[in-house]
Every structure is written in C-alpha cells, then in structure tokens.
Design a protein around this motif. Sequence first.
Motif, PDB file in Angstrom:
ATOM      1  N   ASN A  60       0.864  -1.181   0.000  1.00 43.13           N
ATOM      2  CA  ASN A  60       0.000   0.000   0.000  1.00 43.13           C
ATOM      3  C   ASN A  60       0.899   1.229   0.000  1.00 43.13           C
ATOM      4  OD1 ASN A  60      -1.731   2.110   0.483  1.00 43.13           O
ATOM      5  ND2 ASN A  60      -2.572   1.303   2.373  1.00 43.13           N
ATOM      6  N   HIS A  67      -4.582   4.709  -2.827  1.00 42.51           N
ATOM      7  CA  HIS A  67      -5.864   4.017  -2.998  1.00 42.51           C
ATOM      8  C   HIS A  67      -7.023   4.984  -3.231  1.00 42.51           C
ATOM      9  CE1 HIS A  67      -6.412   5.308   1.159  1.00 42.51           C
ATOM     10  NE2 HIS A  67      -5.240   4.749   1.425  1.00 42.51           N
ATOM     11  N   GLY A  80      -5.891  -1.314  -0.812  1.00 47.60           N
ATOM     12  CA  GLY A  80      -5.012  -0.304  -1.399  1.00 47.60           C
ATOM     13  C   GLY A  80      -3.646  -0.810  -1.784  1.00 47.60           C
TER      14      GLY A  80
END
Length: 370
Positions: free
Chosen positions: A266, A270, A292
Amino acid sequence: MVMSIARRAMLSLAFALLSPFAHAGSDEDPSTEALWQQYLRPQAQWPALPKEAQPLAPLPDPHPLRAALDDPLVELGEKLFHDKRLSQTAEVSCASCHLASHAFADPRARSLGVRDQEGRRNAPALLNTHLWDHFFWDGRASSLETQAVMPVEDPLEMAHSPKAIVEWVRKAEDYRPLLQGLNTSLSDLDWSLLAKALAEFQRSLMDDPKEQVLDRFLLAVAAEDWSTARQSLSDEQLLGLHLFRTKAGCVKCHNGPLLSDQRFHNMGLHYLGRKFEDLGRYEVTGLNKDMGAFRTPSLRHLVLTKPWMHNGLFTQLEGIVRMYEHGGARPRRPKNLPPEAYYPKTTELLVAFELSDQERQALLSFLKTL
C-alpha cells in the motif's frame, strides 16, 4: 629518511596501478573515487542494504529460454496478440494496449477498450513476463494462461467470449497454416490452446541482459571484470545506484532481476472515498491488510513505460522521487468514514529521507538507465 619516503611513495603508486580500483586521471573527486572502490568488488561486499531488501540481479540469459519455447505456438500467439478480432467489435487487440515501442506498455494513463471505453488501470509492460509469479496490478491471475481470458471477457476491454473466438478462428482461412503447424485438428481446437499460444508469445518477449546498462554492470562485477564494470556506468549513475540501494531505500521493493519484489504494498494511492478510488489487492482477497495494495511494478524500461503507477496519473519522475523523499503518500482518513470502518495505512517500508539537488539528479540519472 628521504629514501624511505621515496620508497613508500613508489610502492603506493605501484599498488594503485595494479589495483582493480585504479582509474586513469588525477583530477577526479576523491569522494567519487572512493565510491567506485566500494562498488568495484563482489556485490556481497558492497555497502550494506536496508534490512528489508534483497540484492539486485541481472536478467537471465534469454537464449536457452527462447530455445525451450514452442515456436509454432509462439507464432500463433503473436498473430492472436495483434488480431483485433479478439474484441467483440474488432476494434482493439492485445497490441492496442501493449505497444512494442513502449516495452509493451501503454503511453496512455488508462487504455481504451471497445467503444472507446476507458479501463480502470494503466496497462503494465509485458517484457520478461516469464519471471512474474502473479499478473495484473492486483495479482488476480497466477499464470499467463489464466490471465489471457480476463481482458477478453472484460466488458471495458474486449467484451468478447472465448467460445466465440474459438469459432471464428476455426473458420478463418488466415489461421489454417498456423493450426496445421501445430498438428491440431479444427475439431480439437479450444480456448485453452489459444490461451497457451498467447502465453507462449508473451514469454518470448525477453530482454537480453547484455543490452541493459545495469545488467552489464552487474555481470561485469560478477565476472570481476572491473574495467568493463567501470565503463558501464557514469560517475553520476553510480552515485544514483548507491542512493537507490541505501539512503533512498528503493531497493526495499525494487530488487531481483525484475527490479520488483513481486509483493503487494500500500503506497497510499488508494484514493479511498475520493475520485480514482481503487482498493487493489483487496478486491481479490477481501482482506483488510490488502486494501489499497498493488503489485510492485518492474522498473525495467522505466522511461518507456510512462505514465506510472496503477492509475497512470504520474507523469513526472522527479515528482515521484520527491513524494518518496517525504515518506510517500499519507492520505488522511475521510471525516465521513464511519469510525468502525477500516482505513488502509501506507506501508512502513516507506521512510522519509533527504537528498541534495545533486543526489536527486544522480538518482534520476540512474533510474533513466533501467
């Protein structure tokens, strides 16, 4: 005393000339020469990597790998790859979104499918796919054969069906010679064979490490060919490599022959609750920890694969470097998000660092060689 000093000077000069770190010219920056001395030695003796990182590695020799491919399947796959009839409206082919001139990536932020529909994500490069463990930004396919059907059936991409494609291939005169080369009867033709052909063609798209700047350097170091290694990178590019491996920490995720750890991270991109929201790997696994997260992209042919990131929204390489200098994207939790709702956190692998202007340009210079 005079003789002793002179003798020591001569011995020192002789050692310098015989050393693999010796380099012609007396007007070099001593710090630059010191850096070369740290890298003109086996990679295990280079400056230490961050604890999370794996070493860099050259790509494998493509010649024995290509020799092991099924040539008739590669030929069939190449034709299918460029055939717009794979789409329902005969508007787009695989090659429409994976351009050879861009390392088989797409210079558009997001590709256009049938009826000019825009896809959700940037089309990744297809070079060296034989080394990948997962495919797509979210890793939803575990093989090239599995991957082949997904863009075909996607309503935003080709909006077609494997069954319909098999039927027209059976009837198409221009495919008869290729199918005969496979010793396959028309009645035995099925989607699995076409998917295998597409996969085999993509596996044939390999880089030769001897033609890649970083690989030439790594191979020369492995062979202890210090002269070739020295000539493979400029002083600025060597500094960039050093920063890539150390202070900037790029190597934490970009390592191995693909310059990708093939893991999902991540990076704070996102856009949850906003325009461009994309939850990445979470859409495959349903696990909060994957919300994400996207597969680490390869940095091979970085300049050719612009624009960058899963959404293709990033077009300035220096801007990306500066974002990482600040520790990456750190979006704030939306105020309207219920307190019990999970909100993804940017990976802890991203740590802020500081580069001088000279260092930033050196890192960019190295990145542009990849």
